[in-house]
Motif scaffolding. Structure first.
Motif, PDB file in Angstrom:
ATOM      1  N   THR A 113       5.399  -7.129  10.681  1.00 40.40           N
ATOM      2  CA  THR A 113       4.676  -6.470  11.979  1.00 40.40           C
ATOM      3  C   THR A 113       4.165  -5.047  11.972  1.00 40.40           C
ATOM      4  N   ASP A 114       4.764  -4.592  10.967  1.00 37.30           N
ATOM      5  CA  ASP A 114       4.126  -3.074  10.757  1.00 37.30           C
ATOM      6  C   ASP A 114       3.255  -2.897   9.797  1.00 37.30           C
ATOM      7  N   VAL A 115       2.537  -3.981   9.038  1.00 34.06           N
ATOM      8  CA  VAL A 115       1.504  -3.914   7.961  1.00 34.06           C
ATOM      9  C   VAL A 115       0.502  -3.340   8.471  1.00 34.06           C
ATOM     10  N   SER A 116      -0.081  -2.399   8.014  1.00 29.80           N
ATOM     11  CA  SER A 116      -1.214  -1.749   8.299  1.00 29.80           C
ATOM     12  C   SER A 116      -2.460  -2.321   7.471  1.00 29.80           C
ATOM     13  N   TYR A 117      -3.472  -3.261   8.063  1.00 33.74           N
ATOM     14  CA  TYR A 117      -4.707  -3.736   7.310  1.00 33.74           C
ATOM     15  C   TYR A 117      -5.875  -2.900   7.418  1.00 33.74           C
ATOM     16  N   THR A 118      -6.632  -2.828   6.531  1.00 33.34           N
ATOM     17  CA  THR A 118      -8.014  -2.188   6.537  1.00 33.34           C
ATOM     18  C   THR A 118      -8.873  -3.085   7.287  1.00 33.34           C
ATOM     19  N   GLU A 119     -10.140  -2.442   7.544  1.00 32.96           N
ATOM     20  CA  GLU A 119     -11.141  -3.352   8.441  1.00 32.96           C
ATOM     21  C   GLU A 119     -11.443  -4.456   7.566  1.00 32.96           C
ATOM     22  N   LEU A 120     -11.398  -4.483   6.345  1.00 34.12           N
ATOM     23  CA  LEU A 120     -11.802  -5.734   5.578  1.00 34.12           C
ATOM     24  C   LEU A 120     -10.482  -6.352   5.118  1.00 34.12           C
ATOM     25  N   GLY A 121      -9.349  -6.326   5.677  1.00 34.68           N
ATOM     26  CA  GLY A 121      -8.294  -7.203   5.408  1.00 34.68           C
ATOM     27  C   GLY A 121      -7.290  -6.547   4.143  1.00 34.68           C
ATOM     28  N   GLY A 122      -7.704  -5.475   3.815  1.00 37.68           N
ATOM     29  CA  GLY A 122      -6.797  -5.058   2.452  1.00 37.68           C
ATOM     30  C   GLY A 122      -5.330  -4.342   3.053  1.00 37.68           C
ATOM     31  N   ILE A 123      -4.419  -4.198   2.083  1.00 36.24           N
ATOM     32  CA  ILE A 123      -3.388  -3.274   2.693  1.00 36.24           C
ATOM     33  C   ILE A 123      -3.075  -2.250   1.257  1.00 36.24           C
ATOM     34  N   ALA A 124      -3.348  -1.016   1.944  1.00 31.96           N
ATOM     35  CA  ALA A 124      -3.658  -0.157   0.943  1.00 31.96           C
ATOM     36  C   ALA A 124      -2.365   0.603   0.249  1.00 31.96           C
ATOM     37  N   GLU A 125      -1.425   0.433   1.088  1.00 27.15           N
ATOM     38  CA  GLU A 125       0.149   0.949   0.510  1.00 27.15           C
ATOM     39  C   GLU A 125       1.200  -0.470   0.201  1.00 27.15           C
ATOM     40  N   PRO A 126       1.730  -0.355  -0.763  1.00 30.37           N
ATOM     41  CA  PRO A 126       2.643  -1.172  -1.358  1.00 30.37           C
ATOM     42  C   PRO A 126       3.519  -1.586  -0.213  1.00 30.37           C
ATOM     43  N   LEU A 127       3.994  -2.738  -0.127  1.00 32.34           N
ATOM     44  CA  LEU A 127       4.856  -3.180   1.044  1.00 32.34           C
ATOM     45  C   LEU A 127       6.362  -2.953   0.799  1.00 32.34           C
ATOM     46  N   SER A 128       6.389  -2.454  -0.405  1.00 29.11           N
ATOM     47  CA  SER A 128       7.921  -2.308  -0.979  1.00 29.11           C
ATOM     48  C   SER A 128       7.959  -1.015  -1.876  1.00 29.11           C
ATOM     49  N   ASP A 129       9.238  -0.325  -1.709  1.00 26.72           N
ATOM     50  CA  ASP A 129       9.169   0.787  -2.724  1.00 26.72           C
ATOM     51  C   ASP A 129       9.475   0.570  -4.222  1.00 26.72           C
ATOM     52  N   THR A 130       9.597  -1.024  -4.543  1.00 30.48           N
ATOM     53  CA  THR A 130       9.939  -1.062  -5.855  1.00 30.48           C
ATOM     54  C   THR A 130       8.687  -1.642  -6.514  1.00 30.48           C
ATOM     55  N   PRO A 131       8.162  -1.160  -7.525  1.00 26.85           N
ATOM     56  CA  PRO A 131       6.869  -1.674  -8.310  1.00 26.85           C
ATOM     57  C   PRO A 131       6.853  -3.013  -8.471  1.00 26.85           C
ATOM     58  N   GLY A 132       5.717  -3.686  -8.538  1.00 27.30           N
ATOM     59  CA  GLY A 132       5.837  -5.260  -8.473  1.00 27.30           C
ATOM     60  C   GLY A 132       6.294  -5.772 -10.008  1.00 27.30           C
ATOM     61  N   ASP A 133       6.908  -6.839 -10.199  1.00 27.83           N
ATOM     62  CA  ASP A 133       7.549  -7.479 -11.446  1.00 27.83           C
ATOM     63  C   ASP A 133       6.513  -8.425 -11.720  1.00 27.83           C
TER      64      ASP A 133
END
Length: 165
Positions: free
Chosen positions: A31-51
């Motif tokens: 519910t706190d995800v911030s989307y750009t105008e085109l639907g992107g998410i600039a900041e990672p959703l987690s503090d841990t890098p993707g595996d």
């Protein structure tokens, strides 16, 4: 510890684990995800890098199961690639990381009419079951993927930078 005590302890741990939301303290809640105008998410959703390896595994099983709808040449050893969605080969050439993260989290922000599930979203939903059976789930639902799963999928998808000729 007896076998019965171990089972009881395991059941208690499972109950505690299932009560913890898929977004932990180090993750952005759906519910706190911030989307750009085109639907992107600039900041990672987690503090841990993707595996990348877990992202690759999610493509074929569990909650992700991306190849049920998409073809992925890098996973050609796996059977039954779908044709509902576009091939994912070259996805990192077509979209940047923020856009891919947004599409995985909630593709409807980028493509409003898509049938792709919103993988990191809790509601509100349009529920076709109401129109057909009247038995669709009510209220908000838990996200299909965790914040870390989204980051893992994004990490893998970012490796798919070659669109086959």
């Amino acid at each position: 510890m007896t076998r019965i005590e171990r089972r009881a302890a395991s059941a208690a741990l499972l109950a505690i684990a299932s009560a913890v939301p898929l977004w932990a303290a180090d993750a952005v809640a759906p519910t706190d995800v911030s989307y750009t105008e085109l639907g992107g998410i600039a900041e990672p959703l987690s503090d841990t890098p993707g595996d990348i390896e877990n992202g690759k595994a999610l493509m074929n099983k569990g909650s992700g199961n991306c190849i049920a709808c998409h073809q992925v040449s890098a996973l050609s050893e796996l059977p039954f690639h779908g044709e509902v969605g576009p091939p994912l080969d070259g996805v990192a050439e077509r979209w940047d990381e923020a856009q891919i993260r947004g599409i995985v989290a909630n593709a409807k922000k980028t493509f409003p009419g898509t049938i792709m599930p919103a993988f990191y979203h809790t509601g509100p939903y349009v529920r076709p079951g109401d129109a057909y059976t009247g038995e669709a789930a009510t209220g908000d639902l838990a996200p299909i993927l965790s914040a870390q799963d989204v980051e893992d999928l994004v990490a893998f998808l970012m490796t798919l930078d070659t669109y086959p000729e």
